[in-house]
Design an enzyme around this catalytic site. Structure first.
Site, PDB file in Angstrom:
ATOM      1  N   LYS A  50      -8.194  -3.214  -3.232  1.00 28.32           N
ATOM      2  CA  LYS A  50      -8.016  -1.760  -3.156  1.00 28.32           C
ATOM      3  C   LYS A  50      -8.875  -1.062  -4.203  1.00 28.32           C
ATOM      4  O   LYS A  50      -9.059  -1.568  -5.319  1.00 28.32           O
ATOM      5  CB  LYS A  50      -6.530  -1.438  -3.353  1.00 28.32           C
ATOM      6  CG  LYS A  50      -6.137   0.006  -3.164  1.00 28.32           C
ATOM      7  CD  LYS A  50      -4.620   0.145  -3.302  1.00 28.32           C
ATOM      8  CE  LYS A  50      -4.157   1.579  -3.287  1.00 28.32           C
ATOM      9  NZ  LYS A  50      -2.682   1.680  -3.438  1.00 28.32           N
ATOM     10  N   SER A 108      -0.308   4.395  -0.462  1.00 33.29           N
ATOM     11  CA  SER A 108      -1.705   4.669  -0.704  1.00 33.29           C
ATOM     12  C   SER A 108      -2.623   3.474  -0.413  1.00 33.29           C
ATOM     13  O   SER A 108      -3.828   3.563  -0.623  1.00 33.29           O
ATOM     14  CB  SER A 108      -1.886   5.089  -2.174  1.00 33.29           C
ATOM     15  OG  SER A 108      -1.506   4.025  -3.049  1.00 33.29           O
ATOM     16  N   SER A 142       3.653   2.002  -2.127  1.00 37.07           N
ATOM     17  CA  SER A 142       2.299   2.039  -1.570  1.00 37.07           C
ATOM     18  C   SER A 142       1.800   0.736  -0.979  1.00 37.07           C
ATOM     19  O   SER A 142       0.764   0.726  -0.318  1.00 37.07           O
ATOM     20  CB  SER A 142       1.310   2.507  -2.640  1.00 37.07           C
ATOM     21  OG  SER A 142       1.460   3.878  -2.893  1.00 37.07           O
TER      22      SER A 142
END
Length: 467
Positions: free
Chosen positions: A82, A157, A181
């Site tokens: 990420k 996210s 997330s």
């Protein structure tokens, strides 16, 4: 590269084929980049690719394979990271125009461990600005889309990471989880996503935290075995992170696991099919030698939201003020509004939030009771249309910005381990997830319950989307 059923290879399948000499790291990497080339424009999963670095890592892994000296199961396996995690030599833009040109000088510890395990880091995945949204739509890179239906959000996210894994572009991804997330996007895309106990995956180099110690590095996979493989590779103490030096939780032996379950909290909205999925999984676990009992939710949702609001606004303000002359012009509207709220807080507001956080932690400890784990929804509803900030309706009631975190953020507040496990899909085909939450340090128990649930499910998992 696919299995006999035509699905993308799992990480465990890749490892087995590499061990048997049936494929090479170079071939697996070429397949991953071919998949990314076909799908990424539609999915918005990756925001940076490193073909040269990945190719060099694959060649080194191939040489070890030829010499019979593979480093372990992840040696030669393609993986994503990420974009809010630091990978030396690759941009870490944090979904923000303010960090558009930032390249970190060091790897975070989990990334160090991936490299040491021989994993091939192919690139960075999409995240909303400051990783502070339940929907992945970055002002820098645009939206990530759900591979099951590109008209739906994959959540946030870690939306880019789940899109990459669910679409079979790579089998695994490192993510983060500060308020759900990792677990929420996993539930929207049919994946296994875990937020371990604080300190299980040590940290050293990275962006400033948005909310104290709420955020942990998360792991994502299409199967529980894959996810556990990644967790094993990056877990364990490191003296650079004192939080990682705490020991694991107590072993459970000589009695059945005791599981408390709930599918609602107060009058908060929840999709009826989500609630039904939790009840079904509770019944299945009761038939799998577990002692399963209904329980009330052990947390005060209003208190969690109050504390989260203060901490996240303060964190946004602190991060924005690193660029004091730029952020008002360059931040997305939600981040600019959060930063303004944070700058308007007084010191006493922050101290009261600390008092509130202490009350949450002692309150959960006092009300946890005699159960080993809790079973509850991962998210209040399945994925929703990508052009909406949040679901318009949940369980026949008006949705709102905080509805999807109803069952998630309390776990971050207490620092415990939790995993989202795919459940029976929604009647309209959208993936659903249930959540297993354990005591601090008892990550292995959480995975054990997930494994038991996998072994006794009575529905067929839908075929993964093919891209």
């Amino acid at each position: 590269m696919t299995d006999a059923a035509g699905a993308p290879l799992s990480a465990t399948d890749m490892a087995a084929r590499l061990d048997a000499g049936e494929t090479t790291p170079e071939a697996l990497l070429a397949d991953a980049f071919a998949r990314i080339a076909r799908a990424n424009a539609a999915l918005g999963a990756f925001v940076h690719l490193d073909p040269e670095g990945a190719a060099a890592a694959a060649r080194a892994s191939g040489a070890r394979q030829s010499a019979g000296a593979r480093l372990g199961p992840l040696d030669g396996v393609p993986i994503a990271v990420k974009d809010n995690l630091w990978v030396a030599g690759m941009p870490a833009r944090w979904g923000s125009r303010m960090w558009a040109d930032f390249v970190p000088p060091a790897d975070d510890i989990a990334v160090e461990r991936l490299r040491a395990a021989g994993a091939i880091i192919v690139g960075k995945t999409n995240t909303p600005e400051f990783a502070l949204s339940g929907r992945t739509d970055s002002p820098l890179h645009g939206p990530a889309r759900n591979p099951w239906d590109v008209k739906l959000t994959p959540g946030g996210s870690s939306g880019g990471s789940v899109a990459a894994v669910a679409a079979g572009l790579v089998p695994l991804s490192l993510a983060t989880d500060a308020g759900g997330s990792t677990r929420l996007p996993a539930s929207y895309t049919g994946l296994y996503g875990m937020r371990p106990s604080n300190g299980t995956i040590p940290r050293r180099h990275g962006f400033p935290p948005m909310a104290l110690d709420f955020q942990a590095i998360g792991v994502l996979g299409r199967s529980l075995a894959d996810m556990a493989l990644l967790l094993d590779a990056v877990s364990g103490p490191d003296p650079r992170d004192p939080a990682s030096l705490r020991g694991p939780g107590r072993p459970i032996a000589g009695r059945p696991l005791r599981i408390g379950w709930f599918s609602a909290i107060g009058d908060e909205a929840v999709d009826p099919e989500v609630a039904a999925a939790v009840a079904e999984c509770a019944a299945l676990l009761a038939g799998a030698a577990c002692d399963v009992v209904p329980r009330e939710a052990p947390y005060d949702i209003a208190g969690v939201r109050q504390v989260w609001g203060v901490l996240s606004a303060s964190g946004a303000a602190r991060a924005a003020e690193i660029h004091p002359d730029r952020w008002r012009a360059e931040a997305s509207r939600p981040i600019a509004m959060a930063a303004e709220r944070g700058l308007g807080l007084a010191a006493v507001d922050y101290v009261r939030a600390m008092d509130g956080l202490a009350a949450i932690r002692t309150g959960v400890a006092e009300t946890w009771g005699d159960v080993d784990v809790f079973l509850c929804p991962a998210a209040a509803s399945p994925a929703w249309p990508i052009d909406q900030e949040h679901p318009a309706m949940v369980g026949g009631r008006q949705g709102h910005a905080a509805v999807q975190n109803t069952f998630a953020t309390w776990v971050n507040a207490i620092g415990h381990p939790a995993i989202s496990v795919p459940a029976r899909p929604h009647a309209d085909g959208r993936p659903l997830g249930v959540q297993i939450v354990g005591r601090f340090g008892e990550d292995a128990t959480v995975i054990d319950v997930a494994r038991r649930l996998d072994s006794c499910r009575t529905w067929s998992m839908p075929d993964a989307p093919v891209w």
